[in-house]
Design a protein around this motif. Structure first.
Motif, PDB file in Angstrom:
ATOM      1  N   ARG A 220       0.832  -1.200   0.000  1.00 20.07           N
ATOM      2  CA  ARG A 220       0.000   0.000   0.000  1.00 20.07           C
ATOM      3  C   ARG A 220       0.872   1.258   0.000  1.00 20.07           C
ATOM      4  O   ARG A 220       0.588   2.228  -0.714  1.00 20.07           O
ATOM      5  CB  ARG A 220      -0.908   0.009   1.222  1.00 20.07           C
TER       6      ARG A 220
ATOM      7  N   ARG B 281       2.265   1.729  -3.454  1.00 16.24           N
ATOM      8  CA  ARG B 281       1.237   2.237  -4.356  1.00 16.24           C
ATOM      9  C   ARG B 281       0.993   3.721  -4.126  1.00 16.24           C
ATOM     10  O   ARG B 281       0.825   4.493  -5.081  1.00 16.24           O
ATOM     11  CB  ARG B 281      -0.054   1.457  -4.167  1.00 16.24           C
ATOM     12  N   ASP B 282       0.997   4.158  -2.859  1.00 17.94           N
ATOM     13  CA  ASP B 282       0.812   5.578  -2.559  1.00 17.94           C
ATOM     14  C   ASP B 282       1.964   6.410  -3.108  1.00 17.94           C
ATOM     15  O   ASP B 282       1.757   7.515  -3.620  1.00 17.94           O
ATOM     16  CB  ASP B 282       0.680   5.797  -1.055  1.00 17.94           C
ATOM     17  N   GLU B 283       3.182   5.894  -3.010  1.00 18.71           N
ATOM     18  CA  GLU B 283       4.332   6.599  -3.585  1.00 18.71           C
ATOM     19  C   GLU B 283       4.216   6.681  -5.102  1.00 18.71           C
ATOM     20  O   GLU B 283       4.526   7.720  -5.696  1.00 18.71           O
ATOM     21  CB  GLU B 283       5.629   5.907  -3.196  1.00 18.71           C
TER      22      GLU B 283
ATOM     23  N   ASP C 122       1.419   6.731  -6.768  1.00 18.57           N
ATOM     24  CA  ASP C 122       0.359   7.700  -7.053  1.00 18.57           C
ATOM     25  C   ASP C 122       0.873   9.130  -6.946  1.00 18.57           C
ATOM     26  O   ASP C 122       0.548   9.982  -7.775  1.00 18.57           O
ATOM     27  CB  ASP C 122      -0.821   7.501  -6.105  1.00 18.57           C
TER      28      ASP C 122
ATOM     29  N   TRP D 161      -4.323   4.665 -12.728  1.00 24.16           N
ATOM     30  CA  TRP D 161      -4.172   5.707 -11.719  1.00 24.16           C
ATOM     31  C   TRP D 161      -5.454   6.521 -11.573  1.00 24.16           C
ATOM     32  O   TRP D 161      -5.936   6.706 -10.456  1.00 24.16           O
ATOM     33  CB  TRP D 161      -3.001   6.628 -12.078  1.00 24.16           C
TER      34      TRP D 161
END
Length: 91
Positions: free
Chosen positions: A32, A35-37, A39, A74
């Motif tokens: 997670r 994935r945030d990085e 995004d 995205w």
């Protein structure tokens, strides 16, 4: 030397088991965070196209072709049904 290979295989199995025991509970959190990085990086690269002023746009311009491949995933993950960029229709 067969006993040495058996010992090496046993130690590898113990090592793999310990790695799974310690890293297993955090795997989802690490995925997670990655994935945030990704995004955030996508937002920085695509910022100029989305209307956000980007002082480093001359550096991120060469990354646009790489990001276009992942743009659809995205914007869907960000909750946008359609592409927010007028010239880019990926849906």
């Amino acid at each position: 030397m067969a006993w040495f290979d058996d010992l090496r295989g046993g130690l590898r199995a113990v090592s793999d088991g310990l790695a799974e025991f310690y890293a297993g509970p955090y795997r989802a959190a690490l995925r997670r965070a990655a994935r945030d990085e990704d995004d955030l990086f996508m937002m920085l690269v695509m910022g100029e196209a989305l209307g956000v002023p980007n002082p480093a746009s001359h550096h991120t311009l060469e990354l646009l072709p790489v990001m276009y491949d992942r743009f659809h995933d995205w914007h869907r993950r960000m909750g946008m049904e359609r592409s927010p960029v007028e010239g880019l229709s990926c849906c």
